[in-house]
Design a protein around this motif. Structure first.
Motif, mmCIF file in Angstrom:
data_model
loop_
_atom_site.group_PDB
_atom_site.id
_atom_site.type_symbol
_atom_site.label_atom_id
_atom_site.label_comp_id
_atom_site.label_asym_id
_atom_site.label_seq_id
_atom_site.Cartn_x
_atom_site.Cartn_y
_atom_site.Cartn_z
ATOM 1 N N PRO A 1 0.795 -1.226 0.000
ATOM 2 C CA PRO A 1 0.000 0.000 0.000
ATOM 3 C C PRO A 1 0.829 1.279 0.000
ATOM 4 O O PRO A 1 0.311 2.333 -0.307
ATOM 5 C CB PRO A 1 -0.802 -0.087 1.305
ATOM 6 N N VAL B 1 -8.226 -5.363 2.417
ATOM 7 C CA VAL B 1 -9.046 -4.326 1.759
ATOM 8 C C VAL B 1 -9.660 -3.412 2.820
ATOM 9 O O VAL B 1 -9.652 -2.185 2.673
ATOM 10 C CB VAL B 1 -10.144 -4.985 0.893
ATOM 11 N N ASP B 2 -10.182 -4.013 3.895
ATOM 12 C CA ASP B 2 -10.808 -3.212 4.959
ATOM 13 C C ASP B 2 -9.804 -2.267 5.606
ATOM 14 O O ASP B 2 -10.146 -1.145 5.969
ATOM 15 C CB ASP B 2 -11.397 -4.129 6.044
ATOM 16 N N TYR C 1 -6.519 -1.396 4.375
ATOM 17 C CA TYR C 1 -5.623 -0.581 3.548
ATOM 18 C C TYR C 1 -6.271 -0.094 2.255
ATOM 19 O O TYR C 1 -5.622 0.568 1.454
ATOM 20 C CB TYR C 1 -4.335 -1.364 3.240
ATOM 21 N N GLY C 2 -7.511 -0.471 2.022
ATOM 22 C CA GLY C 2 -8.201 -0.008 0.817
ATOM 23 C C GLY C 2 -8.098 -1.018 -0.316
ATOM 24 O O GLY C 2 -7.230 -1.896 -0.319
ATOM 25 N N ARG D 1 -7.054 -0.673 -3.197
ATOM 26 C CA ARG D 1 -5.867 -0.544 -4.065
ATOM 27 C C ARG D 1 -4.825 -1.618 -3.799
ATOM 28 O O ARG D 1 -3.892 -1.786 -4.586
ATOM 29 C CB ARG D 1 -5.245 0.834 -3.904
ATOM 30 N N ILE E 1 -16.725 0.493 -23.100
ATOM 31 C CA ILE E 1 -16.028 1.631 -23.720
ATOM 32 C C ILE E 1 -15.153 1.146 -24.879
ATOM 33 O O ILE E 1 -15.150 1.733 -25.960
ATOM 34 C CB ILE E 1 -15.178 2.380 -22.659
ATOM 35 N N LEU F 1 -16.972 2.416 -33.360
ATOM 36 C CA LEU F 1 -16.805 3.735 -33.977
ATOM 37 C C LEU F 1 -15.703 3.715 -35.027
ATOM 38 O O LEU F 1 -15.862 4.267 -36.115
ATOM 39 C CB LEU F 1 -16.464 4.769 -32.899
ATOM 40 N N ARG G 1 -16.903 1.668 -38.082
ATOM 41 C CA ARG G 1 -17.909 2.448 -38.810
ATOM 42 C C ARG G 1 -17.251 3.621 -39.562
ATOM 43 O O ARG G 1 -17.527 3.849 -40.735
ATOM 44 C CB ARG G 1 -18.946 2.969 -37.808
ATOM 45 N N GLY G 2 -16.367 4.294 -38.870
ATOM 46 C CA GLY G 2 -15.674 5.423 -39.484
ATOM 47 C C GLY G 2 -14.824 4.972 -40.662
ATOM 48 O O GLY G 2 -14.807 5.605 -41.707
ATOM 49 N N MET H 1 -17.039 4.148 -43.634
ATOM 50 C CA MET H 1 -17.537 5.377 -44.266
ATOM 51 C C MET H 1 -16.434 6.048 -45.081
ATOM 52 O O MET H 1 -16.679 6.647 -46.117
ATOM 53 C CB MET H 1 -18.032 6.357 -43.197
ATOM 54 N N TRP H 2 -15.243 5.931 -44.561
ATOM 55 C CA TRP H 2 -14.117 6.586 -45.197
ATOM 56 C C TRP H 2 -13.763 5.884 -46.520
ATOM 57 O O TRP H 2 -13.432 6.505 -47.515
ATOM 58 C CB TRP H 2 -12.933 6.551 -44.219
ATOM 59 N N SER I 1 -19.421 7.362 -52.370
ATOM 60 C CA SER I 1 -20.866 7.566 -52.411
ATOM 61 C C SER I 1 -21.465 6.813 -53.597
ATOM 62 O O SER I 1 -20.756 6.398 -54.512
ATOM 63 C CB SER I 1 -21.165 9.053 -52.516
#
Lengths: 192, 159
Positions: B46, B86-87, B89-90, B92, B110, B117, B120-121, B124-125, B129
């Motif tokens: 810790p 944990v109790d 020292y946390g 971490r 995430i 993304l 998809r990008g 599209m790139w 068209s």
């Protein structure tokens, strides 16, 4: 000769995706910035009114038989919070001086010393307390909640809080004599 | 008479042996360094930065390893010892985040979102068209010049 011009194919990330990416990046930068700010902030600064915090106490080192103590319980008294650990060699330099200062103020009933044992084991902490004959209130800083609140940078560190809960002085590192401790407490007692 | 004495001696010996053995059998074996390190390597110092407890050389870490040994000898389980740390020292100190659902789900979502993304990008790139993909289907532009407009109209008729 005829000049032929060809337009480049239309390419690009859709607007919604761009917005999401930028929001994500800005959020990430904000988190990093907050972390850096906190790291550079240092300890809580003198002049700041402190929020309430609670310290559990080791048996035999309790105050009025209470197994834990809150800052709010100590309003009207000068509070000296000393962060220490049994594995900390510089803490040993000041341990006897802290105890001596406590003995000097204990009869007045106007000053409370609190030892916050930082990331330590109880058996070793008890050996340390016994070795230096420490009698003032002491307890473990469970899950480092109190030290995180004070944003300590190491041990030993000592915080002097006045009768209204306002932090008055921060000592980084060990005291070298009881007089140095008196020099911080006496003005706070005389102010009242 | 002689056999009676022998019996008493035997009985006395058995009682003495029992008294000598009982305290020993009640005592649990001292946990080995391997037992201690098995748990210590799942915990982090810790106070030091990114140092597992089993290889941390500081005095504080030595104390914590001894604490693990003491708790093991008291019959505490691995989970109980980790919870104690944990109790005190946390969270971490753990090598893995404690709340698996939140700690793993959020980064996974995430990362997944980021990959989607990017894909998809990229699509599209890369994809031109419709009009660019099929120039034949492209509507001819109406010229503002009346002469050219007439010429195009004539050409259409000849097709």
């Amino acid at each position: 000769m005829t000049e032929t011009t060809t337009s480049a194919p239309r390419r690009g990330v859709p607007l919604w995706a761009q917005v999401v990416i930028w929001v994500f990046l800005v959020g990430l930068l904000a988190i990093v910035a907050l972390g850096l700010r906190r790291a550079q902030q240092g300890t809580v600064q003198p002049g700041q009114k402190l929020n309430n915090f609670t310290l559990p106490l080791y048996s035999g080192y309790q105050v009025d038989g209470k197994s834990q103590i809150s800052l709010e319980d100590l309003r009207g008294k000068v509070v000296v919070v000393n962060f220490w650990a049994s594995w900390c060699k510089p803490c040993e330099q000041e341990a006897a001086d802290m105890q001596q200062a406590w003995k000097d103020y204990e009869p007045t009933g106007k000053v409370v010393f609190l030892g916050a044992d930082y990331v330590d084991t109880e058996p070793e902490a008890r050996v340390y307390l016994k070795k230096f004959g420490i009698t003032y209130a002491n307890g473990p800083d469970l899950a480092t909640r109190v030290s995180q609140y004070f944003r300590i940078k190491g041990v030993p560190e000592t915080y002097f809080i006045d009768q209204n809960g306002v932090l008055k002085y921060v000592q980084i590192g060990p005291f070298t004599s009881p007089d140095e401790i008196h020099a911080q407490i006496d003005p706070l007692l005389n102010d009242q | 008479m002689r056999s009676r004495i022998t019996s008493y001696v035997l009985l006395f010996t058995v009682i003495l042996t029992g008294l000598w053995v009982l305290p020993v059998s009640a005592q649990a074996p001292t946990p080995s360094d391997d037992d201690v390190n098995r748990i210590a390597r799942q915990l982090y110092c810790p106070v030091c930065e990114n140092t597992p407890l089993d290889v941390c050389p500081t005095e504080a870490c030595r104390q914590w390893r001894e604490l693990i040994r003491t708790m093991l000898s008291q019959g505490k389980s691995e989970a109980e010892i980790k919870q104690y740390f944990v109790d005190h020292y946390g969270a971490r100190v753990l090598d893995e985040p404690p709340n698996r659902l939140v700690s793993y789900l959020v980064p996974a979502v995430i990362i997944l979102l980021g990959v989607l993304l990017l894909v998809r990008g990229f699509q599209m790139w890369m994809k031109p068209s419709k009009a660019e993909a099929n120039p034949a289907a492209k509507e001819p532009e109406q010229s503002s010049d009346p002469y050219i407009a007439k010429l195009e109209e004539e050409l259409k008729k000849q097709k």
